[in-house]
Motif scaffolding. Structure first.
Motif, PDB file in Angstrom:
ATOM      1  N   GLN A  28       0.872  -1.176   0.000  1.00  0.00           N
ATOM      2  CA  GLN A  28       0.000   0.000   0.000  1.00  0.00           C
ATOM      3  C   GLN A  28       0.907   1.224   0.000  1.00  0.00           C
ATOM      4  OE1 GLN A  28      -2.213   0.830   3.581  1.00  0.00           O
ATOM      5  NE2 GLN A  28      -3.848   1.923   2.486  1.00  0.00           N
ATOM      6  N   LEU A  29       0.957   1.920  -1.109  1.00  0.00           N
ATOM      7  CA  LEU A  29       1.924   2.999  -1.278  1.00  0.00           C
ATOM      8  C   LEU A  29       1.356   4.334  -0.821  1.00  0.00           C
ATOM      9  CD1 LEU A  29       3.610   2.012  -4.663  1.00  0.00           C
ATOM     10  CD2 LEU A  29       4.394   1.592  -2.322  1.00  0.00           C
ATOM     11  N   GLY A  30       1.185   4.473   0.488  1.00  0.00           N
ATOM     12  CA  GLY A  30       0.787   5.744   1.060  1.00  0.00           C
ATOM     13  C   GLY A  30      -0.508   5.682   1.842  1.00  0.00           C
ATOM     14  N   GLN A  31      -0.633   6.587   2.828  1.00  0.00           N
ATOM     15  CA  GLN A  31      -1.857   6.693   3.601  1.00  0.00           C
ATOM     16  C   GLN A  31      -3.010   7.017   2.670  1.00  0.00           C
ATOM     17  OE1 GLN A  31      -0.471   9.774   6.376  1.00  0.00           O
ATOM     18  NE2 GLN A  31      -0.978   8.370   8.030  1.00  0.00           N
ATOM     19  N   GLY A  32      -4.091   6.265   2.781  1.00  0.00           N
ATOM     20  CA  GLY A  32      -5.257   6.506   1.950  1.00  0.00           C
ATOM     21  C   GLY A  32      -5.167   5.915   0.562  1.00  0.00           C
ATOM     22  N   ALA A  33      -3.992   5.433   0.166  1.00  0.00           N
ATOM     23  CA  ALA A  33      -3.855   4.796  -1.143  1.00  0.00           C
ATOM     24  C   ALA A  33      -4.538   3.436  -1.114  1.00  0.00           C
ATOM     25  CB  ALA A  33      -2.384   4.641  -1.509  1.00  0.00           C
ATOM     26  N   PRO A  34      -5.087   2.991  -2.240  1.00  0.00           N
ATOM     27  CA  PRO A  34      -5.728   1.664  -2.257  1.00  0.00           C
ATOM     28  C   PRO A  34      -4.694   0.569  -2.072  1.00  0.00           C
ATOM     29  CG  PRO A  34      -5.565   2.549  -4.476  1.00  0.00           C
ATOM     30  CD  PRO A  34      -5.150   3.652  -3.555  1.00  0.00           C
ATOM     31  N   PRO A  35      -4.999  -0.446  -1.272  1.00  0.00           N
ATOM     32  CA  PRO A  35      -4.053  -1.557  -1.132  1.00  0.00           C
ATOM     33  C   PRO A  35      -4.035  -2.427  -2.376  1.00  0.00           C
ATOM     34  CG  PRO A  35      -6.076  -2.064   0.032  1.00  0.00           C
ATOM     35  CD  PRO A  35      -6.228  -0.650  -0.479  1.00  0.00           C
ATOM     36  N   CYS A  36      -2.889  -2.990  -2.657  1.00  0.00           N
ATOM     37  CA  CYS A  36      -2.760  -4.001  -3.699  1.00  0.00           C
ATOM     38  C   CYS A  36      -2.660  -5.352  -2.995  1.00  0.00           C
ATOM     39  CB  CYS A  36      -1.518  -3.746  -4.539  1.00  0.00           C
ATOM     40  SG  CYS A  36      -1.135  -5.070  -5.688  1.00  0.00           S
ATOM     41  N   TYR A  37      -3.528  -6.283  -3.357  1.00  0.00           N
ATOM     42  CA  TYR A  37      -3.537  -7.601  -2.732  1.00  0.00           C
ATOM     43  C   TYR A  37      -2.771  -8.610  -3.589  1.00  0.00           C
ATOM     44  CZ  TYR A  37      -7.124  -5.765   0.396  1.00  0.00           C
ATOM     45  OH  TYR A  37      -7.816  -5.023   1.336  1.00  0.00           O
ATOM     46  N   ALA A  38      -2.461  -9.739  -2.990  1.00  0.00           N
ATOM     47  CA  ALA A  38      -1.719 -10.775  -3.707  1.00  0.00           C
ATOM     48  C   ALA A  38      -2.124 -12.149  -3.195  1.00  0.00           C
ATOM     49  CB  ALA A  38      -0.214 -10.574  -3.530  1.00  0.00           C
ATOM     50  N   LEU A  39      -1.982 -13.125  -4.063  1.00  0.00           N
ATOM     51  CA  LEU A  39      -2.023 -14.531  -3.665  1.00  0.00           C
ATOM     52  C   LEU A  39      -0.588 -14.979  -3.460  1.00  0.00           C
ATOM     53  CD1 LEU A  39      -4.582 -16.432  -5.942  1.00  0.00           C
ATOM     54  CD2 LEU A  39      -4.708 -16.144  -3.462  1.00  0.00           C
ATOM     55  N   GLU A  40      -0.357 -15.769  -2.426  1.00  0.00           N
ATOM     56  CA  GLU A  40       1.008 -16.217  -2.143  1.00  0.00           C
ATOM     57  C   GLU A  40       1.063 -17.719  -1.927  1.00  0.00           C
ATOM     58  OE1 GLU A  40       4.440 -15.816   1.304  1.00  0.00           O
ATOM     59  OE2 GLU A  40       3.198 -14.072   0.854  1.00  0.00           O
ATOM     60  N   GLY A  41       2.103 -18.286  -2.484  1.00  0.00           N
ATOM     61  CA  GLY A  41       2.464 -19.654  -2.170  1.00  0.00           C
ATOM     62  C   GLY A  41       3.789 -19.647  -1.432  1.00  0.00           C
ATOM     63  N   SER A  42       3.811 -20.212  -0.227  1.00  0.00           N
ATOM     64  CA  SER A  42       5.000 -20.177   0.628  1.00  0.00           C
ATOM     65  C   SER A  42       5.607 -21.569   0.741  1.00  0.00           C
ATOM     66  CB  SER A  42       4.629 -19.671   2.033  1.00  0.00           C
ATOM     67  OG  SER A  42       3.883 -18.478   1.962  1.00  0.00           O
ATOM     68  N   ILE A  43       6.908 -21.656   0.507  1.00  0.00           N
ATOM     69  CA  ILE A  43       7.648 -22.916   0.605  1.00  0.00           C
ATOM     70  C   ILE A  43       8.687 -22.759   1.704  1.00  0.00           C
ATOM     71  CG2 ILE A  43       9.199 -24.493  -0.606  1.00  0.00           C
ATOM     72  CD1 ILE A  43       7.835 -23.498  -3.235  1.00  0.00           C
ATOM     73  N   ALA A  44       8.666 -23.628   2.686  1.00  0.00           N
ATOM     74  CA  ALA A  44       9.524 -23.458   3.859  1.00  0.00           C
ATOM     75  C   ALA A  44      11.006 -23.636   3.540  1.00  0.00           C
ATOM     76  CB  ALA A  44       9.112 -24.437   4.961  1.00  0.00           C
ATOM     77  N   VAL A  45      11.333 -24.590   2.683  1.00  0.00           N
ATOM     78  CA  VAL A  45      12.739 -24.953   2.480  1.00  0.00           C
ATOM     79  C   VAL A  45      13.095 -24.877   1.002  1.00  0.00           C
ATOM     80  CG1 VAL A  45      14.477 -26.757   2.722  1.00  0.00           C
ATOM     81  CG2 VAL A  45      12.766 -26.436   4.525  1.00  0.00           C
ATOM     82  N   ALA A  46      13.998 -23.969   0.684  1.00  0.00           N
ATOM     83  CA  ALA A  46      14.585 -23.886  -0.656  1.00  0.00           C
ATOM     84  C   ALA A  46      16.105 -23.922  -0.487  1.00  0.00           C
ATOM     85  CB  ALA A  46      14.112 -22.630  -1.382  1.00  0.00           C
ATOM     86  N   GLY A  47      16.720 -22.732  -0.352  1.00  0.00           N
ATOM     87  CA  GLY A  47      18.162 -22.693  -0.133  1.00  0.00           C
ATOM     88  C   GLY A  47      18.593 -23.377   1.153  1.00  0.00           C
ATOM     89  N   ALA A  48      17.681 -23.459   2.128  1.00  0.00           N
ATOM     90  CA  ALA A  48      18.012 -24.141   3.385  1.00  0.00           C
ATOM     91  C   ALA A  48      18.372 -25.615   3.149  1.00  0.00           C
ATOM     92  CB  ALA A  48      16.849 -24.038   4.366  1.00  0.00           C
ATOM     93  N   ALA A  49      17.845 -26.208   2.085  1.00  0.00           N
ATOM     94  CA  ALA A  49      18.193 -27.600   1.777  1.00  0.00           C
ATOM     95  C   ALA A  49      19.666 -27.718   1.407  1.00  0.00           C
ATOM     96  CB  ALA A  49      17.319 -28.113   0.633  1.00  0.00           C
ATOM     97  N   PHE A  50      20.205 -26.688   0.735  1.00  0.00           N
ATOM     98  CA  PHE A  50      21.623 -26.722   0.368  1.00  0.00           C
ATOM     99  C   PHE A  50      22.501 -26.682   1.616  1.00  0.00           C
ATOM    100  CE2 PHE A  50      20.228 -24.209  -3.632  1.00  0.00           C
ATOM    101  CZ  PHE A  50      19.642 -25.353  -4.152  1.00  0.00           C
ATOM    102  N   ALA A  51      22.116 -25.815   2.569  1.00  0.00           N
ATOM    103  CA  ALA A  51      22.875 -25.744   3.818  1.00  0.00           C
ATOM    104  C   ALA A  51      22.821 -27.069   4.561  1.00  0.00           C
ATOM    105  CB  ALA A  51      22.321 -24.623   4.694  1.00  0.00           C
ATOM    106  N   TRP A  52      21.673 -27.751   4.512  1.00  0.00           N
ATOM    107  CA  TRP A  52      21.531 -29.058   5.173  1.00  0.00           C
ATOM    108  C   TRP A  52      22.444 -30.097   4.527  1.00  0.00           C
ATOM    109  CZ3 TRP A  52      19.630 -33.848   3.437  1.00  0.00           C
ATOM    110  CH2 TRP A  52      19.371 -34.786   4.443  1.00  0.00           C
ATOM    111  N   LEU A  53      22.506 -30.079   3.205  1.00  0.00           N
ATOM    112  CA  LEU A  53      23.369 -31.023   2.507  1.00  0.00           C
ATOM    113  C   LEU A  53      24.838 -30.815   2.874  1.00  0.00           C
ATOM    114  CD1 LEU A  53      21.667 -30.842  -0.993  1.00  0.00           C
ATOM    115  CD2 LEU A  53      21.700 -32.849   0.498  1.00  0.00           C
TER     116      LEU A  53
END
Length: 515
Positions: free
Chosen positions: A304-329
């Motif tokens: 939301q870019l400013g007080q009173g500005a309309p919010p922009c919404y989003a759909l999100e897909g969250s994945i817990a482990v990406a680069g963390a798998a490399f550190a584990w390896l």
């Protein structure tokens, strides 16, 4: 002097693995100075992930001071720094005492799983134990991932927290709030604020009103007086107190994934980006529409870019482990001495040998939301070599991204024509090519990789009335494009076996993860 830089905009980029401060030229949009300090994680028990909030604020302060020195060494005056934005790791939860300024417990990091028992007790209060019971209000399913469950765990398990709440001296914040409170004075008048993007990750903000929801707070039994005031993502919240950057306004604030959405110029409905760091997060701009996913995604505020500005919404897909798998390896099983070796070693084979690696170290997030899942490696034979497992680890990131893309296609009805990427892992060329192959769409990698920090700087510049270079020029900035090279049949066959591996990861939760 460097007159071609124009005004300067700074960005604090506080992530899971490091704290950074970058200074951008408003004319070129490129960094002219930066400094980074690693941040350690503490894992006292399986599934617990903590960080020291005091060490983090001190690291941020050191980064600010170091950048002032770098600018001076380049004959650039620090007073040309017009404003500072913050991009931060999300959901990580801190409670502290406003009279002493001291944390009441270590920060509970976003991927911490100790609140599984808290989740179970909350589900007992809900008809049919429906994890989506609160989703129409806050956009999120009940999960250990989000801040409200972490606050509830701290209230239930930490005596100091209960005492501070009784004395009305307890404050809550995600990392942005903790940083701003300290940088603007702390116990001497520090502002206790957050922005809509970070607040939308707590399960306590109503997506329609963009304010704390009394019903949600009552459900979790969290006192509203400990919560910060919610502001837009782009306004002057306060000014830095002390140090070389004393008096400079903090005027931008977004969770890191939302900042990357801005930094990738995803201003229009239907545009999306995917960030690859410790985890992976794909955000799809839905404009003014709050799309409620029926396929495992979450609804969030994009910015939301400013007080009173309309919010922009989003759909999100969250994945817990990406680069963390490399550190584990590297750190846990010693397959490589340096994560930079993974690409070259994985390139020694032309395929994964039908090995599939599901890195569900702390459960699975979108679109499965299975906290009881645990990591599995399937398909090992006598012929399996180290390179096959390393290649499977790269493919795991790609398959998880396809999981998210499939859900987004079902929710929005329009398949994405390309995938814009950012984050530390995108420097791996093999990963980018595998992503194009296994997702079936071109992958676009910008040459200027600091998209989260740049998004925070952009928001700060908007609030300060400073144009941060020409957006059209940035949109056409140089990039690498990776196009699919395999057939649809091969892609779908491999994805179907990934889904078999996913099913084998379910149901492995340990009995008492939080006791």
């Amino acid at each position: 002097m460097y007159p071609t830089h124009g005004s300067l905009i700074g960005a604090i980029d506080e992530g899971t693995s490091s704290a950074r401060f970058l200074v951008f030229s408003t004319q070129t949009g490129k960094p002219v100075a930066s400094h980074q300090i690693p941040i350690n994680k503490h894992c006292a028990r399986e599934g617990w992930v903590e960080q020291d909030p005091v060490m983090i604020i001190e690291a941020v302060r050191q980064c600010l001071e170091k950048n002032a020195t770098i600018l001076n060494d380049k004959d650039i005056e620090v007073n040309r720094l017009a404003a500072i934005g913050i991009s931060n790791q999300r959901e990580t939860t801190i409670l502290w005492d406003k009279t002493t300024g001291q944390p009441l417990h270590n920060a509970i990091v976003w991927l911490d799983m100790r609140t599984t028992s808290t989740l179970e007790s909350l589900l007992d209060k809900i008809p049919n134990r429906d994890k989506c019971y609160l989703k129409s209000a806050c956009g999120l399913p009940l999960s250990p991932y989000f801040s409200a469950l972490k606050i509830r765990w701290l209230m239930d398990n930490v005596v100091e927290v209960r005492e501070a709440i009784e004395k009305k001296t307890c404050l809550f914040g995600t990392m942005d709030t903790w940083l701003m409170w300290n940088l603007t004075g702390g116990t001497n008048g520090g502002v206790h604020v957050t922005d809509v993007t970070n607040a939308s990750r707590t399960m306590l903000m109503n997506l329609a009103t963009l304010d704390w929801d009394p019903m949600l707070c009552k459900f979790f039994d969290i006192p509203m007086e400990i919560l910060p005031t919610i502001h837009s993502s782009s306004e002057i919240y306060g000014r830095i107190v002390g140090g070389a950057m004393d008096g400079i306004p903090i005027s931008g604030c977004l969770g890191d994934q939302h900042a990357a959405l801005l930094g990738q110029k995803c201003f229009n409905k239907g545009m999306a980006k995917s960030t690859y760091g410790t985890g992976c997060f794909l955000l799809y701009n839905t404009g003014s529409d709050r799309v409620e996913s029926s396929h495992g995604l979450v609804t969030t505020v994009g910015y939301q870019l400013g007080q009173g500005a309309p919010p922009c919404y989003a759909l999100e897909g969250s994945i817990a482990v990406a680069g963390a798998a490399f550190a584990w390896l590297k750190d846990n099983i010693g397959l490589v001495e340096d994560v930079k070796e993974i690409e070259s070693l994985a390139n020694r084979v032309y395929h994964s040998g039908d090995v599939y690696f599901v890195p569900a170290f702390s459960g699975l997030y979108a679109p499965y939301w299975q906290p009881d899942a645990r990591g599995v490696i399937c398909g090992i034979t006598e012929e399996t070599r180290r390179s096959h497992i390393l290649r499977a680890s790269l493919e795991a990131i790609c398959f998880q991204t396809r999981d998210i893309l499939e859900a987004m296609n079902k929710d929005c009805g329009v398949p994405m024509s390309k995938l814009q990427v950012d984050g530390g892992a995108i420097q791996n060329n093999l990963l980018m090519q595998l992503k194009a192959d296994l997702c079936g769409i071109p992958v676009v990698r910008p040459h200027m990789a600091e998209t989260s920090a740049f998004g925070a700087a952009l928001a700060a510049g908007v609030a300060a009335g400073i144009e941060v270079c020409q957006l059209n020029d940035i949109q056409s900035s140089p990039c690498d494009i990776f196009s699919p090279r395999i057939t649809d049949q091969e892609r779908d066959n491999r994805y179907s076996r990934w889904k078999m591996a996913i099913e084998r990861s379910f149901g492995w939760q340990l009995n008492e993860t939080a006791q």
